[in-house]
Every structure is written in C-alpha cells, then in structure tokens.
Design a protein around this motif. Structure first.
Motif, mmCIF file in Angstrom:
data_model
loop_
_atom_site.group_PDB
_atom_site.id
_atom_site.type_symbol
_atom_site.label_atom_id
_atom_site.label_comp_id
_atom_site.label_asym_id
_atom_site.label_seq_id
_atom_site.Cartn_x
_atom_site.Cartn_y
_atom_site.Cartn_z
ATOM 1 N N ALA A 1 45.032 67.115 22.324
ATOM 2 C CA ALA A 1 47.436 67.274 22.785
ATOM 3 C C ALA A 1 46.906 66.775 20.931
ATOM 4 N N GLN A 2 46.232 66.118 20.938
ATOM 5 C CA GLN A 2 46.236 65.307 19.591
ATOM 6 C C GLN A 2 46.265 66.345 17.872
ATOM 7 N N ALA A 3 44.574 66.406 18.192
ATOM 8 C CA ALA A 3 44.284 67.490 17.587
ATOM 9 C C ALA A 3 45.138 68.605 17.460
ATOM 10 N N SER A 4 45.436 69.244 18.693
ATOM 11 C CA SER A 4 46.389 70.677 18.241
ATOM 12 C C SER A 4 47.288 70.969 17.945
ATOM 13 N N ASP A 5 48.096 69.497 17.551
ATOM 14 C CA ASP A 5 49.220 68.959 17.299
ATOM 15 C C ASP A 5 49.496 70.098 15.678
ATOM 16 N N ASN A 6 48.417 70.113 14.597
ATOM 17 C CA ASN A 6 48.937 70.649 13.509
ATOM 18 C C ASN A 6 47.503 71.592 13.000
ATOM 19 N N TRP B 1 38.806 60.061 32.372
ATOM 20 C CA TRP B 1 38.714 61.363 32.905
ATOM 21 C C TRP B 1 40.048 62.191 32.163
ATOM 22 N N ASN B 2 40.716 61.686 31.714
ATOM 23 C CA ASN B 2 42.217 62.030 30.968
ATOM 24 C C ASN B 2 42.283 61.540 29.252
ATOM 25 N N GLU B 3 41.024 61.362 28.522
ATOM 26 C CA GLU B 3 40.961 61.252 27.174
ATOM 27 C C GLU B 3 40.833 62.308 26.353
ATOM 28 N N PRO B 4 39.277 63.144 26.884
ATOM 29 C CA PRO B 4 39.890 64.028 26.639
ATOM 30 C C PRO B 4 41.232 65.213 26.646
ATOM 31 N N ASN C 1 39.204 81.887 15.412
ATOM 32 C CA ASN C 1 40.914 82.506 14.262
ATOM 33 C C ASN C 1 41.471 83.076 16.310
ATOM 34 N N ALA C 2 41.739 81.969 16.445
ATOM 35 C CA ALA C 2 41.967 82.387 18.463
ATOM 36 C C ALA C 2 43.809 81.702 18.217
ATOM 37 N N LYS C 3 44.405 82.362 19.106
ATOM 38 C CA LYS C 3 45.719 82.216 19.567
ATOM 39 C C LYS C 3 45.638 81.129 19.904
ATOM 40 N N ASN C 4 45.161 81.027 20.902
ATOM 41 C CA ASN C 4 45.416 80.462 22.110
ATOM 42 C C ASN C 4 44.475 79.857 22.692
ATOM 43 N N MET C 5 44.052 78.337 23.045
ATOM 44 C CA MET C 5 43.318 77.486 23.738
ATOM 45 C C MET C 5 43.420 77.275 24.812
ATOM 46 N N LEU C 6 42.250 77.444 25.666
ATOM 47 C CA LEU C 6 41.990 76.522 26.982
ATOM 48 C C LEU C 6 41.148 75.094 26.719
ATOM 49 N N PRO C 7 41.826 74.447 26.793
ATOM 50 C CA PRO C 7 39.801 73.232 27.401
ATOM 51 C C PRO C 7 39.037 72.818 28.330
ATOM 52 N N MET C 8 37.831 73.231 28.175
ATOM 53 C CA MET C 8 37.336 73.040 29.535
ATOM 54 C C MET C 8 36.602 72.413 29.571
ATOM 55 N N HIS C 9 35.193 71.980 30.715
ATOM 56 C CA HIS C 9 34.692 71.535 31.244
ATOM 57 C C HIS C 9 35.105 69.684 31.251
ATOM 58 N N ILE C 10 36.087 69.314 32.140
ATOM 59 C CA ILE C 10 37.291 68.348 32.316
ATOM 60 C C ILE C 10 37.859 68.802 33.393
ATOM 61 N N GLY C 11 38.382 67.711 33.598
ATOM 62 C CA GLY C 11 39.307 68.045 34.513
ATOM 63 C C GLY C 11 38.488 68.257 36.216
ATOM 64 N N ARG C 12 37.739 67.654 36.896
ATOM 65 C CA ARG C 12 37.045 67.923 37.978
ATOM 66 C C ARG C 12 35.923 67.414 38.682
ATOM 67 N N PHE D 1 40.627 86.539 18.696
ATOM 68 C CA PHE D 1 40.529 86.003 20.075
ATOM 69 C C PHE D 1 42.430 86.448 19.813
ATOM 70 N N ASP D 2 42.241 86.390 21.463
ATOM 71 C CA ASP D 2 43.396 86.078 22.112
ATOM 72 C C ASP D 2 43.374 84.320 22.588
ATOM 73 N N SER D 3 42.349 84.586 23.465
ATOM 74 C CA SER D 3 42.208 82.863 23.947
ATOM 75 C C SER D 3 41.067 82.690 24.113
ATOM 76 N N VAL D 4 40.876 81.335 23.568
ATOM 77 C CA VAL D 4 39.416 80.972 23.971
ATOM 78 C C VAL D 4 39.278 80.143 24.646
ATOM 79 N N MET D 5 38.166 79.429 25.484
ATOM 80 C CA MET D 5 37.992 78.193 26.242
ATOM 81 C C MET D 5 36.877 77.477 25.994
ATOM 82 N N LEU D 6 36.778 76.634 25.482
ATOM 83 C CA LEU D 6 35.807 75.722 24.534
ATOM 84 C C LEU D 6 35.782 74.366 25.558
ATOM 85 N N ASP D 7 34.557 74.001 25.492
ATOM 86 C CA ASP D 7 33.846 72.752 25.806
ATOM 87 C C ASP D 7 34.782 71.607 25.393
ATOM 88 N N SER D 8 35.504 71.044 25.904
ATOM 89 C CA SER D 8 36.279 69.972 25.413
ATOM 90 C C SER D 8 36.169 68.430 25.738
#
Length: 373
Positions: free
Chosen positions: A337-342, A329-332, A310-321, A278-285
């Motif tokens: 961000a840390q988990a995606s570093d590598n 609220w900001n822990e996810p 096999n995603a190129k980009n990831m958007l975390p969701m189920h957060i921020g509102r 996938f080009d982009s994936v939005m995932l429950d985070s």
C-alpha cells in the motif's frame, strides 16, 4: 566390548533401513505426483529453457542466498524472534455465489493466496486453486488462516480452463484437482506438469503443456499466453524437472496478467514489450525473505514489476492465506500500500471472495487488514 559395538551397529543399520523404507514408501504417495518421462521428457529436452537436465531462468537464480541451507533455515527459524505470522482472528471475506454468476460478465475473484476465479469472454477460468485448508503434502502442515477456506468443490461451476503456474503445493493441490476432475474441460500447464495430471487420472486430451512464449487460441476472441517467471519447481527433493510460468489472458475487451511465483527480473519488461500494457496484473507480493531474495518479490519489487508491465491496476497475491515465510502476515499489505502511493496505478486489495467487475471503474479499496488486531 566388540559384541556391544556389533549390537549398536546392527541397531543403527536397522533404524537406517527403516527410515529409508518409510521415506521411499511416503514418496510413492499419489500427492507427490510423477516426474516426466519418455515422450514428455523428449519434448522437454528440446526446450531452450532446459539446460543441463533442468529448467532455468535466463539469469542465474539460486533458491537460497550463499551460505544458507534448508537445515540452517529450520535452525534459525526455531531460535528467531517470532513475528505474528498468523492473524489473531479470522480474515474477513465475502462468499460470492460462483454458480449464480452470469458467465457473460467479466469478473476476477481472489480466492486467497494465489488462487483466482475469473470470467472472461464467456469462459470460466480457475488459476492455482487450493480448496484444502492446508498447502502441503499432508493436512497437518501449512494450515490456512482462519476464515480463508471459503469454497468447496460443490461451490465451483464447470471450468473451461484450469491454469496451474507450477507444481508447488500452495499452487497445485492434489486434493483440489482430484475433486474438480469432472468439472474441468481443459488443463493449461507449463512443460512437464502434464505428468502429474495424467498420473492423477486426467485424460491426455484435456491437458495442454506449454513452453514460455507459447500462445493458445482454443476459443474465438480468447488467447492464453504462457510466459516466463523467475522461480523453481519440485514436489520432492528433485527440483526444476517441470517448468513454471506466468500467464496473460487476452480478449478484445480485457488483458490480464497472472505472474505466478516470481522474483523480480527482466522478464516483466520483456512481456510488456511483446504484449503491450495490461488492464490488471496479479503479482507475487509475499513470502519473501532475505535468505531467498531471487525467487519471490518484496512488495516494493512487485509494484515496480507492475509498472514494468504498464499495468493500470495491481492485485497483490501470494499473501493472506498461508504463512510460508517469517514476516508478519499483514506486512506485505502495509508495504505494498505504501509503495503504490506514488505509482501510476491503482492498487486493488479486495477481500477474499469479493468480485472485481472488470467493466467498472476502480478506485482505491479500504485497507481491511488494518481492522485485524
């Protein structure tokens, strides 16, 4: 003495009847929707995912960990040490004028939590919209964070496809879908959920109900794949009578995956094997908790799921509102961000309302949540 006991018993009976009457009356409010029946139920019963009178994920997925109960969770939460589940100031946002967008430009715009406005191949798509400032059957419950209720019905253009992942209140908002009714051309939902929409006055010909692994091709060069998720459903005390789902949107130019609410599971690799990367994936985070470890992902599990897809980009969701769990609220945001570093993908963390132009090259986004103290 006997007369006194009789009076107490009578009072308790009257109070009990009153509570029962109130509960029955409340559950008849339209926002609770309507469970599937008759022809719709007969179709549901033919689904391979409907077992012992309820929908099930292929691997056992209890809502709560052994030893937990809803009452115990309320009790534990009352006495627990409080974290900052609600941000201390307004969430920063960018209100993009959706009415002014060129529909031929492919774009993804996060509306907060799990809601998205998307344009693909000239089609306007709305996923799990909650335009209300609450995510519950009543407006005094589960209030939205300050600064996150940007859009009203008049800000939304005519929608070709409204996609709903499941019938929980933070994904299927009665007030929103009622107000949007005249702007929606097609409603795409998992099996059983059409019952809610028909009950709320949507014409049957607009509603497309689907099982996992169905594919809709209602327009040339545009496909909607209805896919599994590891979760549950229900707007009252009755659960799993309607299906829940994730979605893949596919055009010749782009392939996007919306994971809905989901715990981590084998379905991510299965989906990638069937549809490719996938080009982009939005995932429950977010909204994860050790007490319900199987129905929502931790940020680290979400990054792993993105790699499974096999995603190129990831958007975390189920957060921020909305705050639906006890984590800060900001822990996810910090953990994803840390988990995606590598990880071999780009983490996309736009502000609410900020457009992601799909034909552009993406780079890392600023960590805007770090400026909220």
């Amino acid at each position: 003495m006997m007369r006194k006991k009789y009076k107490v018993t009578l009072i308790l009976i009257v109070v009990g009847i009153g509570i029962l009457f109130t509960a029955c009356t409340t559950l008849n409010f339209p926002q609770f929707g309507k469970l599937p029946e008759q022809v719709r139920l007969e179709r549901i019963q033919k689904s391979p995912h409907y077992i012992h009178d309820e929908f099930t994920y292929p691997v056992a997925t209890p809502m709560l960990r052994d030893g937990e109960s809803t009452l115990k969770i309320f009790w534990d939460n009352f006495w627990a040490e409080k974290q900052q589940t609600v941000p201390p100031q307004a969430i920063p946002s960018v209100k993009t004028n959706l009415l002014a967008l060129n529909p031929q430009q492919d774009v993804v715009i996060w509306l907060g939590h799990s809601a998205y406005y998307i344009q693909l191949a000239g089609k306007r798509i709305l996923i799990d919209p909650v335009l209300s400032d609450y995510a519950a059957p009543f407006s005094f419950l589960v209030k939205a964070f300050k600064g996150t209720t940007l859009y009203k019905v008049e800000d939304i253009p005519e929608i070709d496809y409204l996609l709903i992942s499941h019938d929980h209140y933070d994904h299927l908002d009665y007030s929103t879908v009622i107000q949007l009714k005249d702007k929606i051309k097609n409603v795409i939902v998992p099996l059983g959920m059409g019952s809610h929409f028909e009950y709320w006055g949507y014409p049957a010909e607009k509603i497309h109900e689907n099982d996992w692994f169905d594919t809709l091709k209602l327009d040339k060069n545009f496909s909607i794949h209805i896919l599994p998720a590891r979760h549950y459903s229900g707007r009252t005390l009755t659960h799993n009578k309607t299906l829940w789902a994730s979605y893949a949107l596919e055009t010749p130019a782009h392939k996007i995956y919306f994971g809905g609410d989901s715990g981590y599971g084998s379905h991510f690799k299965q989906i990638a094997a069937q549809l490719g990367g996938f080009d982009s994936v939005m995932l429950d985070s977010g909204q994860y908790d050790p007490r319900w470890p199987l129905i929502h992902m931790t940020p680290e599990e979400a990054v792993q799921a993105a790699q499974d897809l096999n995603a190129k980009n990831m958007l975390p969701m189920h957060i921020g509102r909305f705050a639906l769990s006890t984590h800060a609220w900001n822990e996810p945001f910090k953990r994803v961000a840390q988990a995606s570093d590598n990880a071999s993908l780009i983490l996309l963390t736009p502000k609410i309302g900020q457009p992601l132009w799909l034909d552009d090259e993406f780079s890392d986004f600023p960590h805007w949540w770090e400026n909220i103290e």
